[in-house]
Structure formats: C-alpha cells, structure tokens
Design an enzyme around this catalytic site. Structure first.
Site, PDB file in Angstrom:
ATOM      1  N   GLY A   5       0.491  -4.285   4.194  1.00  0.00           N
ATOM      2  CA  GLY A   5      -0.708  -5.109   4.381  1.00  0.00           C
ATOM      3  C   GLY A   5      -0.552  -6.489   3.773  1.00  0.00           C
ATOM      4  CG  ASP A   6       0.270  -7.105  -0.433  1.00  0.00           C
ATOM      5  OD1 ASP A   6      -0.722  -7.757  -0.757  1.00  0.00           O
ATOM      6  OD2 ASP A   6       0.590  -6.040  -0.981  1.00  0.00           O
ATOM      7  CG  MET A   7       5.288  -7.761   3.646  1.00  0.00           C
ATOM      8  SD  MET A   7       6.294  -9.122   3.021  1.00  0.00           S
ATOM      9  CE  MET A   7       7.670  -9.072   4.186  1.00  0.00           C
TER      10      MET A   7
ATOM     11  N   GLY B 116       3.799  -2.759   0.501  1.00  0.00           N
ATOM     12  CA  GLY B 116       3.533  -4.161   0.778  1.00  0.00           C
ATOM     13  C   GLY B 116       3.247  -4.494   2.223  1.00  0.00           C
TER      14      GLY B 116
ATOM     15  N   GLY C 118       0.288 -12.237   4.352  1.00  0.00           N
ATOM     16  CA  GLY C 118       1.109 -13.403   4.053  1.00  0.00           C
ATOM     17  C   GLY C 118       1.407 -14.253   5.279  1.00  0.00           C
TER      18      GLY C 118
END
Length: 405
Positions: A173-175, A171, A178
C-alpha cells in the site's frame, strides 16, 4: 547519469519506512539530487530485512535499497539547534521537501508548512499521513496494513468468508501511495513553472486505498449492493474466472467481451454444445437463469483434466487471453521482465546476487539510474555539509556534539 529529465532538481526527504522514501526514490531514479535525512540511529526501515531473514548490513541491504536507491544519505539530530540549522540551509536551495513525520512533531521543530511557506515561497512542501490532514483521525499513526488495507475493505472482502484476512507484500500500500506522491510532486512543480509559487502537496494511505478500490466501494452501495467476495460459482462470466489445473496450478481466463469471446473459449474447452443455448446468450441470461452455476462448474471440471502447461499451449495456440497465476519466486526467471529492464541483477557486498525490481517507467532518450549498494547512516553527511559551506572542523565538532552522524 548525464542525461536525465529531473537533473538540477534538489529534493530533501525527511521520511521513514516506505511511502515517502519510495516517491523520493522515483525522483532520484530520473535525475533529481535527493538528500535523505535520517536520525542518528537511521530509518527504521534499514532493519526491516530482519523480518524476512535478509541481511541488513551496510552495502548489503536489499530491502532498504528498494525505496532508497540513488539518494545521498545524511544523519541529523533535529532536536539540536545545529541539526535544525543544517536542514534549514538545505531547504534554502531545495525545490522539494517531502516528509511523513507527523505534523505536530514538525511544528515543534519549526518545520511545518505554515512556518516554512513564507521563508521558502517557491518550495514544494509534500506531507504524507495515514488518514488525511483533517477529521477525527488526522493525527492518528497508520502503517499500510492499517490505513490502506484494513480501513477500506480488501483484507476481508477479497477472501472467502471465514478465511484468514489477506496479507499483502510488505509495503504494498505504501508503494502504491508513493506513486501518487511522486505524481503530486511533479504536478506541483509544473504549477510552479506557471505561477512561481510553491505549494503544499498532501496524500494519505487511506485516501489512496479508497481511490484504487473505487469500483468496489461504488458497487457495494445502493442500488447495486454488490456482495464481496463473489461466489466462486457465480462469476459474471465463466470465461473471466480462475481455474485450478490438473497439476494444482491455476490459470486465469480473461475472456472480457462476452459476445465475442465466450464462443472462442467454449470451442477450445470442448463445449460447443452451449454456444447457442439461449441461457448463454449474455451475462444477464446466465445469471437470471441460474445456469451460470452449472456452466462454471463444468468449466472447472474440464480445466482439471489437463496440466497448466498443457492448457497454456492450447490457449496460446488459440490466441486467447489468459495468464498462469505465478508465484513471487517465479518472477526472477521471467524473460519478459528481463527483456524490459523491469529487473536488474545486483551483487551486494556480502556476495549475494539479487534480481532487484526497478521502476518500470522508461523515457526514451533519457538515462535512468542503475541500482547501487547503499551504505551506512550518514554516508554522505560530510560531503553535503561541505557543499553547504561548513568547514571540516565545524563538521567534526557537530559530530562530537551528536548533532550529526
């Protein structure tokens, strides 16, 4: 919490996995009422702990808690008329709707931006994708390891040629994405204060990766044509580089500002003889003369003569910038992290105590949410629907009809 900067803000999240939920978690962290809408089987991320041998039980799910702390959890079947009706009622008083459900699916449900913008003109509608809203890959699915890491370059350009591609924290890259979603939502809310109008906020894993890797992308183009990864014997400066120590641990020397700092590091390393060497005048003379290779190898051999603890004491006493390359397992014991409330000990229902990272943004004079154990699918469904004006009998009927959980 009684004193928070986002108190009174209502956010409806129709998000799964990491990027969108992490942005909504930040809104909840600082006081927003975030209602997370899951399917009747729940967000798949609830079960992601199985991949790393962690518990996924209700009230004992640390991985799911990272992105979803502080939210109220309801479960709707949006393919049913009554499930969609509940969501539309939620949006009547919402400030923000944030989702990563693919837009084609949202259109089928009548929940796309073009359908909702006239009905809810003040709503901030935030939609997240893998690759952006236009172009040949607009409808393509993409997790962070595909759209953030693999599409842009770091997986192969950050490792030595022939090495296995880099695999980052789950996660990651997602964080990062975000964080930009969070900032975009707040920017749109400020805009609404001026205009009274809502808007569409968009972001993608691909676009975020390009932004945070901007320097490498620019330097890889003409005229620089910079090759990645850098030759480990040819850094820009021998004192802005990583070195292994006698005990096998690594230290990063960070002597940025060559003219000022190279002599300081050279003295500590016992290399006073090269300080006035014309080849060591600056980074350009080091590169042009080729002496950078011999000098870097010399520093490498010197660093191997002492342990990382010994070098830490030496560099600290000399007031030089450096860092040990620590391991993830070390972070739970880092006094600096605890002193700044970057970590918080949470005891889950199964008795496991975990040092949970917290959002590091602190606003003086305001409260910040603490980390709590998250319950099961639909934990707050009845509570939220009662607030919307549904009678308990109606709620029970919808549950029997599998419109809600």
């Amino acid at each position: 919490m009684t004193n928070t900067p986002l108190a009174g803000l209502r956010v409806i999240e129709l998000g799964t996995h990491v990027a969108v939920p992490s942005s909504a978690r930040l809104l909840a962290e600082y006081g927003a009422d975030v209602i997370k809408v899951e399917s009747l089987i729940g967000d798949d991320w609830r079960r992601s702990g199985l991949n790393v041998n962690l518990c996924i039980d209700d009230y004992s799910n640390p991985v799911f808690t990272i992105q979803n702390n502080g939210k109220r959890l309801i479960a709707l079947d949006l393919k049913t008329e009554k499930g969609r009706e509940v969501l539309l009622k939620l949006l009547q008083d919402a400030d923000v709707f944030v989702s990563n459900v693919r837009m084609n699916s949202l259109k089928k449900l009548g929940l796309d931006y073009d359908t909702l913008k006239d009905r809810f003109p003040e709503l901030i509608y935030c939609h997240f994708t893998g690759y952006g809203h236009r172009g040949p890959d607009a409808a393509r699915p993409g997790f962070d390891i595909a759209a953030f890491w693999s599409r842009v370059g770091p997986r192969v350009d950050w490792v030595e040629p022939g090495s296995f591609p880099i695999r980052a924290s789950g996660g990651y890259g997602d964080m990062v994405t975000g964080l930009l979603i969070y900032g975009g939502i707040l920017t749109a809310l400020i805009g609404r204060e001026k205009t009274g109008k809502g808007t569409l906020v968009t972001n993608s894993l691909f676009g975020t990766s390009m932004w945070v890797n901007a320097q490498s992308i620019v330097c890889a183009q003409p005229p620089a044509n910079h090759e990645m990864p850098e030759d480990i014997d040819r850094p820009g400066s021998p004192v802005v580089h990583d070195y292994r120590c006698k005990d096998g641990e690594w230290l990063a020397l960070v002597g940025i500002g060559y003219a000022k700092n190279f002599p300081r590091y050279a003295k500590v390393l016992g290399m006073e003889d090269v300080i006035d060497d014309p080849r060591c005048q600056n980074e350009a003379t080091l590169a042009e003369s080729g002496y950078i290779v011999d000098l870097t190898r010399r520093v490498r051999s010197i660093m191997l003569t002492k342990t990382s603890d010994e070098w830490e004491r030496i560099f600290t006493d000399a007031d030089l910038v450096f860092s040990r390359l620590k391991h993830f397992k070390d972070v739970q014991h880092d006094e600096q992290a605890w002193a700044n409330d970057y970590l918080e000990e949470v005891t889950f229902a199964n008795g496991t105590k975990t040092a949970m990272p917290r959002p590091p943004l602190h606003l003086k004079g305001y409260d910040q949410r603490r980390t709590e154990m998250l319950g099961g699918i639909g934990q707050h469904t009845d509570q939220v629907l009662l607030e919307l004006g549904y009678a308990q009998e109606e709620i029970d009927n919808m549950r029997r009809e599998h419109a809600i959980q």
